[in-house]
Design a protein around this motif. Structure first.
Motif, PDB file in Angstrom:
ATOM      1  N   LEU A 122       0.822  -1.134  -0.003  1.00 47.66           N
ATOM      2  CA  LEU A 122       0.351   0.293   0.289  1.00 47.66           C
ATOM      3  C   LEU A 122       0.925   1.614   0.260  1.00 47.66           C
ATOM      4  N   ALA A 123       0.447   2.063  -0.698  1.00 46.11           N
ATOM      5  CA  ALA A 123       1.278   3.122  -0.789  1.00 46.11           C
ATOM      6  C   ALA A 123       0.308   4.261  -0.669  1.00 46.11           C
ATOM      7  N   VAL A 124       0.194   5.675  -0.603  1.00 45.09           N
ATOM      8  CA  VAL A 124      -0.494   6.489  -0.294  1.00 45.09           C
ATOM      9  C   VAL A 124       0.265   7.336   0.664  1.00 45.09           C
ATOM     10  N   LEU A 125       0.420   8.896  -0.373  1.00 46.30           N
ATOM     11  CA  LEU A 125       0.398  10.283  -0.242  1.00 46.30           C
ATOM     12  C   LEU A 125      -0.066  10.478   1.402  1.00 46.30           C
ATOM     13  N   ILE A 126      -1.084  10.391   2.080  1.00 44.43           N
ATOM     14  CA  ILE A 126      -0.649  11.160   3.500  1.00 44.43           C
ATOM     15  C   ILE A 126      -0.719   9.952   3.706  1.00 44.43           C
ATOM     16  N   SER A 127      -0.715  10.201   5.091  1.00 47.74           N
ATOM     17  CA  SER A 127      -1.255   9.425   6.319  1.00 47.74           C
ATOM     18  C   SER A 127      -1.528   9.696   7.194  1.00 47.74           C
ATOM     19  N   ARG A 128      -3.025   9.615   8.094  1.00 47.91           N
ATOM     20  CA  ARG A 128      -3.050  10.128   8.893  1.00 47.91           C
ATOM     21  C   ARG A 128      -3.850  10.044  10.173  1.00 47.91           C
ATOM     22  N   ASP A 129      -3.921  10.352  11.125  1.00 49.25           N
ATOM     23  CA  ASP A 129      -4.214   9.514  12.492  1.00 49.25           C
ATOM     24  C   ASP A 129      -5.665   8.933  12.274  1.00 49.25           C
ATOM     25  N   GLY A 130      -6.350   7.968  13.355  1.00 56.16           N
ATOM     26  CA  GLY A 130      -7.614   7.451  13.689  1.00 56.16           C
ATOM     27  C   GLY A 130      -7.881   6.841  13.205  1.00 56.16           C
ATOM     28  N   ARG A 131      -7.295   5.358  13.100  1.00 59.30           N
ATOM     29  CA  ARG A 131      -7.145   4.797  12.077  1.00 59.30           C
ATOM     30  C   ARG A 131      -8.138   3.763  13.198  1.00 59.30           C
ATOM     31  N   GLU A 132      -8.647   3.044  12.670  1.00 57.29           N
ATOM     32  CA  GLU A 132      -9.627   1.921  13.768  1.00 57.29           C
ATOM     33  C   GLU A 132      -9.658   0.835  12.878  1.00 57.29           C
ATOM     34  N   ASP A 138       3.091   0.877   3.469  1.00 60.87           N
ATOM     35  CA  ASP A 138       4.119   0.597   3.280  1.00 60.87           C
ATOM     36  C   ASP A 138       4.912   1.484   2.667  1.00 60.87           C
ATOM     37  N   TYR A 139       4.676   2.259   1.797  1.00 59.42           N
ATOM     38  CA  TYR A 139       4.819   3.667   1.721  1.00 59.42           C
ATOM     39  C   TYR A 139       3.955   5.111   2.077  1.00 59.42           C
ATOM     40  N   VAL A 140       4.553   5.855   2.907  1.00 62.39           N
ATOM     41  CA  VAL A 140       3.727   7.145   3.268  1.00 62.39           C
ATOM     42  C   VAL A 140       4.769   8.477   2.816  1.00 62.39           C
ATOM     43  N   GLY A 141       3.645   9.456   2.432  1.00 57.49           N
ATOM     44  CA  GLY A 141       4.677  10.345   1.548  1.00 57.49           C
ATOM     45  C   GLY A 141       4.460  11.623   2.606  1.00 57.49           C
ATOM     46  N   ARG A 142       3.337  11.152   3.899  1.00 57.87           N
ATOM     47  CA  ARG A 142       3.496  12.582   4.803  1.00 57.87           C
ATOM     48  C   ARG A 142       2.679  11.974   5.384  1.00 57.87           C
ATOM     49  N   ASP A 143       3.011  11.947   6.883  1.00 57.97           N
ATOM     50  CA  ASP A 143       2.430  12.059   8.222  1.00 57.97           C
ATOM     51  C   ASP A 143       1.706  13.117   8.724  1.00 57.97           C
ATOM     52  N   LEU A 144       0.451  12.941   9.021  1.00 56.85           N
ATOM     53  CA  LEU A 144      -0.588  13.991   9.518  1.00 56.85           C
ATOM     54  C   LEU A 144      -1.412  13.973  10.188  1.00 56.85           C
ATOM     55  N   THR A 145      -1.339  14.647  11.911  1.00 57.65           N
ATOM     56  CA  THR A 145      -2.010  14.590  12.889  1.00 57.65           C
ATOM     57  C   THR A 145      -2.999  15.746  12.602  1.00 57.65           C
ATOM     58  N   ILE A 146      -4.234  15.436  12.742  1.00 60.76           N
ATOM     59  CA  ILE A 146      -4.936  16.357  12.679  1.00 60.76           C
ATOM     60  C   ILE A 146      -6.794  16.830  13.794  1.00 60.76           C
ATOM     61  N   GLY A 147      -6.896  15.091  13.839  1.00 58.76           N
ATOM     62  CA  GLY A 147      -7.482  14.935  14.925  1.00 58.76           C
ATOM     63  C   GLY A 147      -8.835  14.502  14.236  1.00 58.76           C
ATOM     64  N   ALA A 148      -9.875  14.138  14.768  1.00 57.71           N
ATOM     65  CA  ALA A 148     -10.805  14.439  13.978  1.00 57.71           C
ATOM     66  C   ALA A 148     -12.215  15.173  14.183  1.00 57.71           C
ATOM     67  N   GLY A 149     -12.808  14.969  13.199  1.00 58.75           N
ATOM     68  CA  GLY A 149     -13.728  16.439  12.827  1.00 58.75           C
ATOM     69  C   GLY A 149     -13.674  17.460  11.763  1.00 58.75           C
ATOM     70  N   ARG A 150     -11.922  16.980  11.236  1.00 57.00           N
ATOM     71  CA  ARG A 150     -11.515  17.823  10.163  1.00 57.00           C
ATOM     72  C   ARG A 150     -11.247  16.654   8.857  1.00 57.00           C
ATOM     73  N   HIS A 151     -11.184  17.520   7.764  1.00 57.20           N
ATOM     74  CA  HIS A 151     -10.501  17.033   6.856  1.00 57.20           C
ATOM     75  C   HIS A 151      -9.489  17.799   5.560  1.00 57.20           C
ATOM     76  N   ILE A 152      -8.301  16.738   5.259  1.00 56.03           N
ATOM     77  CA  ILE A 152      -7.604  17.492   4.420  1.00 56.03           C
ATOM     78  C   ILE A 152      -8.156  17.834   3.206  1.00 56.03           C
ATOM     79  N   LYS A 153      -7.688  18.890   3.003  1.00 56.97           N
ATOM     80  CA  LYS A 153      -7.916  19.207   1.527  1.00 56.97           C
ATOM     81  C   LYS A 153      -7.149  18.609   0.823  1.00 56.97           C
ATOM     82  N   LEU A 154      -7.061  18.383  -0.451  1.00 55.00           N
ATOM     83  CA  LEU A 154      -5.556  18.281  -1.373  1.00 55.00           C
ATOM     84  C   LEU A 154      -5.943  19.079  -2.400  1.00 55.00           C
ATOM     85  N   ARG A 155      -5.146  20.151  -3.375  1.00 55.18           N
ATOM     86  CA  ARG A 155      -4.817  20.800  -4.461  1.00 55.18           C
ATOM     87  C   ARG A 155      -3.319  20.402  -5.014  1.00 55.18           C
ATOM     88  N   ALA A 156      -3.695  19.855  -5.572  1.00 55.24           N
ATOM     89  CA  ALA A 156      -2.427  19.473  -6.262  1.00 55.24           C
ATOM     90  C   ALA A 156      -1.035  20.397  -7.013  1.00 55.24           C
TER      91      ALA A 156
END
Ligand code: 5GP
Ligand code: MG
Length: 170
Positions: A122-132, A138-156
């Motif tokens: 598995l390759a993901v560009l962003i891994s955020r906290d909140g795993r259930e 296996d490959y993460v571009g960037r790890d982010l901790t943002i908490g629940a109730g929020r959403h990451i907007k990706l604009r390329a």
């Protein structure tokens, strides 16, 4: 949080790490499978470096809200397009953001309905906290901790713009 990330270094570093990881395992021709829609765009990018001569697989996973009172969004797989057999092949599953892990769980179920691959990474560009679920990439571009109730907007374009926004209450 507002965070502009230069897209080129992030993508090329992520791509190089994936290439090295596959190489270390002797995987020369991974079957690339993108999860619609963000994962497909990233898989197209990876394919140019990893396997330019073969078409991508696509898994379309939608979320639906369970009707039986329990709160939560559940991933559901829509018709998928795998243009080759995965039996005995090495699959690289690609998505933009890994959050609870439910999408990847659904994607793995769907994949195994198509055959039994030799391996899945598995390759993901962003891994955020909140795993259930016990699912990690296996490959993460960037790890982010943002908490629940929020959403990451990706604009390329022109840089990868990461912005977290509050999810409105339903
Ligand atoms: P999960 O099933 O792991 O909870 O969520 C992963 C899926 O939902 C991915 O396909 C991803 O596109 C989407 N997703 C989850 N959280 C976010 C987020 O904060 N930002 C974006 N852009 N997509 C997200
Ligand atoms: Mg998605």
């Amino acid at each position: 949080m507002n965070d502009d990330v230069a897209v080129e270094p992030l993508l090329s570093e992520w791509t190089a790490r994936i290439q090295a990881g596959l190489g270390a395992r002797g995987i020369l021709r991974p079957r690339l499978v993108g999860i619609q829609t963000g994962g497909v765009l990233l898989a197209e990018h990876l394919a140019r470096a990893l396997s330019p001569d073969q078409p991508l697989g696509r898994l379309d996973i939608s979320f639906y809200r369970d009707d039986h009172g329990q709160i939560g969004l559940h991933p559901k797989v829509l018709p998928s397009h795998l243009p080759w057999s995965i039996e005995g092949e090495h699959v690289l599953l690609v998505d933009d953001v890994l959050y609870t892990g439910r999408t990847i769980r659904a994607a793995l179920n769907e994949l195994f309905d198509w055959g039994r691959p030799a391996s899945v990474q598995l390759a993901v560009l962003i891994s955020r906290d909140g795993r259930e679920l016990p699912i990690q990439a296996d490959y993460v571009g960037r790890d982010l901790t943002i908490g629940a109730g929020r959403h990451i907007k990706l604009r390329a374009e022109p840089v990868l713009h990461l912005e977290t926004i509050q999810i409105p209450e339903r």
